[in-house]
Design an enzyme around this catalytic site. Structure first.
Site, short mmCIF file in Angstrom:
data_model
loop_
_atom_site.label_atom_id
_atom_site.label_comp_id
_atom_site.label_asym_id
_atom_site.label_seq_id
_atom_site.Cartn_x
_atom_site.Cartn_y
_atom_site.Cartn_z
N GLU A 26 0.79 -1.23 0.00
CA GLU A 26 0.00 0.00 0.00
C GLU A 26 0.82 1.29 0.00
OE1 GLU A 26 -2.94 -1.62 -0.97
OE2 GLU A 26 -3.60 0.29 -0.14
N SER A 50 -52.96 -23.21 -9.79
CA SER A 50 -54.13 -22.50 -10.30
C SER A 50 -54.15 -21.03 -9.96
CB SER A 50 -55.41 -23.16 -9.78
OG SER A 50 -55.62 -24.41 -10.40
#
Length: 793
Positions: free
Chosen positions: A167, A435
């Site tokens: 970093e 259904s």
């Protein structure tokens, strides 16, 4: 001293006119006049200081005239300063500002910007999810859940070196910022690029302050604080705070939590290779997690080790011995801090929705967000209570989902995906609706311009063959001519199958998508679609039925209303999103009218005669007399609710009496209980005015009252269709043989029998689930591909 000279020894100056020849003064000397004529005419002798000044001015003027040209020639005026001189003056001013301005800005920033601490950073990392009334729903507190602060001496040297090398390899020598990185950030800001060059100190400032917006102001603040903090703290103190604050993915804050999340070990046990892997993902933990992108994770691991070699912290020989770790966990170990009950599914659904709005998990975990959901705390509690009440004492393998939506906005009012928050979210699971899908068939038919209406007559006899597929109603129900209204109330398979084939199965799929079944949910355009053989989510059904409830105006279902960051920034605000007229108003209202009698005939009507439209559905397990999914979906003008009951493995679902479960039974009871409680105390709303389309509804001879339970007009036993709960109440269904699904699927509506025992001591009225095997579209349709698990209701 020449003759005639004044007593002071000076030659008196000549007097000149503005024009004309020179005037001779004492001594007889002559001087040429000023060509410009701008010298003032002297009217008296000058003495003392005034005389000396005047003589100096005359001498300069004389030299200028002599240089400029010969006597008698036009003379040039004296230069007052060239353009270049003016430019130089401006440049000097700008240079001064360039030097003084930044110094002044730095001094001001030094005075006003406080140095943050890692403890302050922890507060900004708390994320809160709330109910619609701002009451807490889920609180994510990293410092309590997945963040353990440790001292630097507990972090292995190789771990610290891996982080620094990856970093900020000049961390121990730079003043807290990198001028090259800053210039790169400025350039990117000006040109529209991204990225910069933050040091570890700057990254710590960014995380601990809670500000990571991509701006020059942030960079300016970071630089000031980086220098300031570098004077107040040692490099080791800064590194310690950074390692305890930085987000490393998987909900882990700090190096200790990361060691647990990726390797389930303390940081002190990390190897060089493991340290390099963790260090490599710091810049983008969501993208470089090995479980999400193994190649990128390996690439960053390589960068970390190579930079350690460059800094002299790892020898080439040691570097050559390193291999990418294989002991990383596919997912982090479970951690506390989140609700483990039904509320977790709300949180999970909200996170999924946030991702579609561009708000990432990293932001949730690091920006201290407050996420307000649409779920109403009271209605969520009512959903939980209804499910607990109805499901008490039922078999352990049964699973339940309930989703309730506001038809006028699309806001999700209640969301129950199961009692186990860490288990499957059944509200977002794919299941066949049976259904309960038939209203979409009717919506397609009403839009086909074929003049179809609720009073249109169809052949409801059973069985019938459609395109080579044999479709049956439940045993006992036959009607040579039934209206569409009756077909919906009784859930007659042969009529809806015929209707779908006539208008086109693709139109049925399109109508379902119109209503709100998402476009990415695939609906197979085949005969079986009439009986709900394609899988959908419970939340889809609640939303699509809500479109009918709002007279065809569709609203996208949503569960997040607002997102605010810890610093007050509003990241998202749903506001009042307008709906879309997806289905013509008259079509939607006619669909509603077709379902107006279903709840009452299924014995799940709402209290006080409140108007409601609903549809039940049951899905048969293969070609047996067992069922695997049961539904009830229904709505009033202000609330649309879908309830599903099934199991994890799609095995037979039976109630505590060992009888097959149908739509009007457990799902219908849960739906009724929840709707009554949710609507209690609210006005009894009416649906909009009904204007029939096509053939208007009329009295249907097939539904002739026959309280004695004798044979129906067709001379067959009563069907006990699900909506009628098999009691043959007033429709000549006598025996209560379950209806709807061919093959004796005892259509969901059929509710067969009395639910728990019925007249004949069985779920299906007379103990028959009408066990034919040519049933409706499921089973054999399209070479048994129509319904993977058998007949639908």
């Amino acid at each position: 001293m020449p003759p005639g000279a004044p007593g002071n020894g000076r030659v008196p100056p000549q007097r000149y006119r503005a024009d004309g020849p020179p005037v001779t003064q004492q001594g007889g000397a002559q001087r040429p006049p000023y060509s410009s004529g701008d010298m003032p005419l002297l009217t008296h002798d000058e003495t003392g200081a005034t005389s000396v000044a005047r003589e100096g001015a005359l001498a300069v003027a004389e030299r200028t005239e002599v240089v400029s040209g010969a006597p008698g020639m036009p003379q040039k005026p004296a230069r007052k300063g060239s353009p270049w001189q003016r430019v130089r003056r401006i440049l000097y001013v700008l240079l001064g500002l360039a030097v003084i301005g930044p110094l002044l800005a730095f001094v001001i920033g030094w005075m006003i910007f406080p140095v943050p601490s890692s403890d302050e950073a922890a507060l900004t990392q708390v994320a809160t999810f709330t109910f619609a009334d701002d009451q807490p729903l889920a609180t994510v507190r990293p410092e309590n859940v997945n963040r353990v602060r440790i001292t630097l001496d507990k972090v292995p040297l190789q771990t610290r070196q891996a982080v620094v090398a990856t970093e900020d390899n000049t961390f121990y020598s730079n003043p807290g910022f990198d001028i090259t990185g800053i210039m790169r950030a400025v350039y990117n800001q000006v040109t529209g690029g991204i990225g910069g060059g933050s040091t570890i100190t700057q990254q710590y400032i960014k995380v601990s302050s809670g500000h990571d917006e991509n701006s020059l102001w942030r960079k300016y603040k970071e630089v000031v604080l980086a220098v300031k903090i570098s004077r107040e703290q040692t490099k080791d103190q800064i590194l310690e705070n950074y390692l305890n604050t930085i987000y490393l993915g998987r909900g882990a804050y700090g190096i200790q939590a990361a060691a647990k999340a990726y390797f389930n070990k303390d940081v002190g046990q990390l190897t060089v290779s493991e340290s390099a892997m963790i260090a490599g993902i710091i810049q983008s933990p969501s993208n470089w997690d090995p479980a999400k992108n193994l190649d990128n994770s390996k690439s960053r691991w390589t960068v970390s080790l190579d930079r350690m070699v460059e800094n002299g912290w790892l020898s080439p020989a040691e570097r050559a011995q390193q291999t990418f770790p294989t002991n990383w966990l596919p997912e982090p170990p479970s951690s506390g801090g989140m609700p483990s009950d039904d509320r977790y599914h709300i949180y999970e659904k909200a996170v999924q929705e946030l991702a579609t709005k561009g708000i990432t998990q990293d932001q949730i975990d690091t920006e201290g967000l407050t996420i307000t959901t649409t779920v109403q705390q009271q209605r969520q509690a009512q959903a939980v209570d209804a499910i607990k009440k109805v499901m008490k004492g039922q078999p352990d393998n049964l699973r339940t989902a309930l989703v309730s939506v506001d038809p006028k906005t699309g806001a999700i009012l209640a969301y129950y995906g199961g009692a186990n928050g860490l288990g499957t979210d059944y509200a977002n699971a794919m299941r066949q609706p049976g259904s309960s899908f038939k209203p979409f068939v009717l919506a397609a038919a009403l839009q086909s311009n074929e003049g179809i209406g609720l009073g249109s007559l169809y052949d409801g006899s059973s069985p019938q063959v459609f395109e080579g597929q044999s479709v049956s109603n439940s045993e006992g129900f036959n009607c040579d001519s039934c209206t569409v209204q009756t077909a919906m109330t009784k859930s007659i398979n042969t009529i809806f199958y015929r209707m779908a084939v006539d208008v086109g199965t693709q139109r049925v799929a399109d109508a379902a998508h119109q209503a709100g079944i998402p476009s990415d949910v695939e609906l197979a355009a085949r005969g079986g679609i009439a009986l709900g053989d394609s899988e959908v989510h419970p939340v889809d059904m609640a939303s699509a039925f809500a479109t009918f409830a709002d007279d065809g105006e569709r609203h996208e279902p949503y569960i997040v209303s607002k997102v605010v960051a810890a610093d007050g920034r509003v990241l998202f605000d749903r506001g009042d999103a307008a709906g879309e007229q997806a289905i013509p108003q008259q079509v939607a209202r006619n669909v509603t009218e077709s379902m107006i009698d279903v709840a009452s005939s299924s014995r799940i009507a709402l209290s006080d005669g409140r108007p409601v439209a609903s549809k039940t559905g049951t899905v048969q397990l293969n070609k047996t007399n067992q069922n695997k999914d049961a539904w009830t979906v229904g709505y009033t003008p202000s609330i649309s609710t879908a309830v599903w009951v099934g199991s994890d493995l799609s095995d037979p679902i039976k109630n505590s009496a060992g009888q097959p479960i149908f739509g009007r039974m457990l799902p219908g009871s849960i739906w009724q209980e929840f709707m009554n409680n949710a609507l209690r105390g609210t006005p009894k709303e009416q649906f909009s005015k009904f204007v029939p389309m096509g053939v208007p509804p009329a009295a249907d001879p097939a539904l002739n009252p026959n309280p004695s339970g004798s044979l129906s007009p067709s001379g067959t036993p009563g069907d006990g269709s699900d909506e009628n709960d098999g009691r043959g109440r007033g429709n000549g269904n006598g025996r209560g043989n379950s209806d709807d699904d061919s093959n004796g699927n005892s259509d969901d509506e059929s509710d067969s029998g009395f639910g728990d025992g019925g007249l004949f001591g069985s779920d299906n009225g007379n103990g028959n689930s009408n066990n034919g095997n040519d049933n409706s579209d499921s089973g054999n349709d399209n070479n048994n591909s129509d319904n993977r698990n058998g007949n639908n209701d």
